[in-house]
Design an enzyme around this catalytic site. Structure first.
Site, PDB file in Angstrom:
ATOM      1  N   SER A 270       0.854  -1.194   0.000  1.00 48.39           N
ATOM      2  CA  SER A 270       0.000   0.000   0.000  1.00 48.39           C
ATOM      3  C   SER A 270       0.885   1.237   0.000  1.00 48.39           C
ATOM      4  O   SER A 270       2.071   1.164   0.361  1.00 48.39           O
ATOM      5  CB  SER A 270      -0.853   0.012   1.268  1.00 48.39           C
ATOM      6  N   ASP A 271       0.322   2.365  -0.390  1.00 45.69           N
ATOM      7  CA  ASP A 271       1.061   3.602  -0.177  1.00 45.69           C
ATOM      8  C   ASP A 271       0.952   3.951   1.314  1.00 45.69           C
ATOM      9  O   ASP A 271       0.189   3.335   2.061  1.00 45.69           O
ATOM     10  CB  ASP A 271       0.512   4.722  -1.076  1.00 45.69           C
ATOM     11  N   TRP A 272       1.715   4.958   1.714  1.00 47.88           N
ATOM     12  CA  TRP A 272       1.831   5.300   3.130  1.00 47.88           C
ATOM     13  C   TRP A 272       0.454   5.564   3.765  1.00 47.88           C
ATOM     14  O   TRP A 272      -0.228   6.510   3.386  1.00 47.88           O
ATOM     15  CB  TRP A 272       2.702   6.554   3.254  1.00 47.88           C
TER      16      TRP A 272
END
Ligand code: GLC
Length: 725
Positions: A270-272
């Site tokens: 996932s992105d942050w």
């Protein structure tokens, strides 16, 4: 046999791990969690806020933002000492356009149209990162972009799916090489942000993305697919929604398309914070539901939130999530660690001695300087450039003596080490013929500075203006609604204009700008973007003619922000303004500005000139089995040697759906001496004419086409042909 052996070994790990240990492998935490963040047993700061325990840190599968050979060696050794199974950490970081040697931002690299140098820049970045202990880079970013208000256009290579795909392949080749397992000087790549992040509404970061599946597949997906076809090891989900569902919880996008249709079996991260953000998006009531949506969608690693570690055990216990999903995710993560050789060599390429020798070395900086010069785009020149060695030059502007030319995602680089424009010009012409003064701040006038600028300009033969943006004004969350230069800089131009001295504007910026107040007021405009560690030297090389500029725009420069989105491969509409029988009013137009951008995709000037002639086709008919050869002669009609990007476009006159007026299908670069000619030949085949029909079938149409060859997407000669069955 190796595959079988590998999975059997790894399956043994999985079989021996507790459920919590397996789930911890899906957790990615930032470096501070590992660098003694909980010294003395106190859980402090981010650990407390995320509810992260010591056990979770000890079991975590990966770390992001950690770099430096000694730091990584220390963290990895400490981790292995605490991890019950001796499973090494994956070390990941954002190395997007260089590590210590910073290259031009990707939008600039795209403007070089030079795939070899792009690949080389990624290879150099990989070498510097690998000896600094990094295993995976969160790059390439291949999001197609059409809205320069969005801060992250600088991270993309632009508005064309074909060009972006070719650069995606080049970057993956450079980062990963051909044998990631055997080459410790390479890093695994992670293509991002899947998918269509560049279409964020209003050019506002993290905003809604909504488009048809046809548009998604035709324009926004090709570059991700190209990266994966080139062997890219990982995919990062995007913050945005796609068709109403955030990518990070989008089962249709991840499991069905990425995994099942495309057959991608690598790691999805996932992105942050994007897993927990499913809650504010409104598709998860709480972290438990966020964890459920993300694991069902196929996200393996949760970056910097703790929904998985806190809620997957309960979801499994309640039978809502099959433990097999966790096992599959862990297997993919362990396979990547195996592919990187981390089980045998957990320190992999981390080497303080090699780090000293190769990081930011002369060879790397020269490569950065070469690519930066090829990435600059000469937008206007009435002959004032190149500058003469005997001219007296006033270098004026807030970026004349600034190191802020590395651009966003240069966290591991150093502005102090950047070659500034003033020092590069001074070393070329000497102090006696260069006067440097700031003129104004980036966005404010400074008492007395205007007067000093005028005085300096009076003494000079020519004025070079160093203007642009603060690098904070682009990059992630760096979005602007008004994309002109700040008024203070436009005022500086207005103050100097009456002196009647020739003025050259050099722009350091992270997006195509609205050039009102600049383009019409100066004699030359050089778009330098953020040119990186050697930026000042590269720009100086061009200003003095040591390098003849060859860059070409890969993102249109709008006439004004009101035109956005403006891009070259647009549709004709039913009422095109330029139709022969167009009415005056009732056509697709603005009442107050033109439809055309200020400067189109593919545009860029040279110090010489090139003429195109003799466009011929090997046949006026193409079939699936018989491609056509497109030939054109390019002549250097100017007085100095130069490189030209010869571009090939196609128009499909009648499709199952509306078709763009032009689509880039190929390009080649030719270097010609004055007077020299070159015959350029392209092979155009039926496959290149395929597109997604209304029913999403990917195929070509028979019928009328035009092929164009030229120096940009606007100025290109055409010749017709037909595709027959
Ligand atoms: C950021 C960016 C992403 C980056 C990640 C890790 O939010 O969106 O591109 O790789 O976090 O730093």
């Amino acid at each position: 046999m190796i595959e079988q052996c590998r999975n059997v070994d790894l399956q043994n790990y999985i079989d021996r791990m507790t459920q919590d240990e397996k789930i911890a492998q899906l957790l990615q935490l930032a470096a501070p969690f590992f660098e003694g963040a909980n010294e003395g047993g106190q859980i402090t700061g981010p650990m407390a806020s995320l509810g992260i325990t010591d056990e979770m840190v000890q079991g975590a599968g990966s770390v992001l933002g950690l770099a430096g050979a000694e730091e990584v060696i220390a963290v990895q050794k400490a981790h292995l000492a605490k991890n019950r199974h001796g499973i090494p950490l994956l070390v990941m970081a954002d190395i997007v356009h260089g590590f210590k040697t910073i290259f031009p931002v990707p939008l600039a690299i795209g403007c070089s149209w030079d795939l070899e140098l792009a690949e080389k820049s990624a290879e150099i970045a990989a070498r510097e990162a690998a000896v600094s202990g990094v295993h995976v880079t969160f790059a390439p970013m291949v999001d197609l972009v059409r809205d320069p208000r969005w801060g992250r256009v600088m991270e993309s290579t632009g508005e064309d799916p074909y060009l972006n795909s070719e650069f995606a392949r080049a970057f993956v080749r450079g980062f990963q090489g051909q044998n990631l397992q055997g080459d410790k000087m390479r890093v695994a790549a992670c293509v991002k942000h899947f998918a269509a992040y560049g279409l964020s509404e209003g050019g506002r970061d993290y905003n809604t993305v909504d488009l048809s599946e046809r548009q998604l597949r035709e324009y926004y997906l090709p570059a991700y697919k190209a990266a994966l076809d080139e062997g890219c090891e990982m995919v990062m989900t995007s913050f945005n929604t796609v068709d109403g569902v955030p990518s990070t919880g989008n089962r249709k996008l991840m499991r069905e398309l990425l995994r099942e249709e495309w057959g991608f079996d690598g790691v999805i991260i996932s992105d942050w914070g994007a897993v927990k953000e499913l809650i504010p998006h409104g598709v998860a009531e709480d972290e438990a539901e966020a964890a459920y949506r993300a694991i069902q969608a196929g996200v393996d690693i949760e970056m910097m939130t703790s929904c998985y570690v806190h809620y997957l055990p309960r979801l499994i216990q309640e039978g809502l999530v099959e433990e097999k999903l966790v096992d599959e995710a862990v297997m993919r993560i362990l396979e990547l660690k195996m592919k990187l050789g981390l089980f045998d060599e957990p320190l992999r390429g981390a080497d303080p001695k090699a780090e000293q020798e190769i990081v930011f070395c002369e060879e790397h900086r020269l490569a950065s300087r070469e690519l930066a010069a090829k990435s600059c785009v000469l937008l206007k020149n009435d002959g004032v450039l190149p500058l003469g060695k005997h001219q007296k030059i006033a270098l004026i502007g807030p970026l004349a003596s600034s190191g802020d030319i590395l651009g966003p995602w240069s966290w591991s680089g150093s502005q102090e080490d950047a070659v500034r424009l003033d020092e590069a010009m001074r070393s070329y012409v000497g102090s006696s013929r260069l006067i440097v003064t700031q003129g104004c701040g980036l966005e404010s006038s400074i008492e007395g500075q205007m007067e000093r600028a005028v005085a300096a300009a009076r003494e000079a033969d020519v004025i070079v203006l160093a203007l642009g943006e603060d690098s904070e004004w682009s990059g992630e969350a760096g979005c602007r609604s008004d994309i002109r230069l700040p008024q203070a800089q436009l005022d500086l131009i207005s103050w100097l204009k009456p002196l009647g001295k020739p003025m050259v504007a050099v722009l350091f910026n992270g997006r195509p700008l609205d050039l009102h107040g600049v383009f019409g007021e100066t004699n030359a405009v050089l778009e330098a973007w953020y040119p990186g560690s050697e930026g000042g030297a590269a720009v100086s090389d061009i200003l003095f003619g040591e390098v003849n500029p060859s860059g070409k725009l890969t993102m249109s420069i709008p006439y004004s922000v009101g035109q956005i989105p403006v891009y070259y491969n647009h549709f004709n509409t039913g009422r095109p303004k330029d139709a022969p029988d167009a009415q005056v009013r009732y056509v697709s137009q603005y009442l107050d500005i033109p439809n055309e951008p200020l400067l189109p995709f593919g545009y860029g000037l040279s110090y010489t000139s090139f003429a195109y002639s003799g466009l011929t086709l090997s046949s006026e008919t193409m079939t699936e089995k018989e491609p056509i050869t497109v030939r054109v002669t390019v002549t250097n009609t100017g007085s100095c040697a130069g490189e030209e990007v010869v571009q090939l476009y196609v128009r499909d006159w009648s499709g199952d759906v509306v078709r763009p007026l032009k689509e880039l299908k190929g390009w080649t670069k030719v270097f010609l001496q004055p007077g020299e000619k070159a015959e350029v030949a392209f092979t155009l085949c039926e496959k290149q004419l395929r597109y997604h029909h209304a029913n999403l079938q990917y195929k070509s149409d028979t019928g009328r086409f035009t092929v164009f060859v030229g120096t940009n997407s606007r100025d290109a000669a055409g010749a017709e042909f037909r595709l027959e069955k």
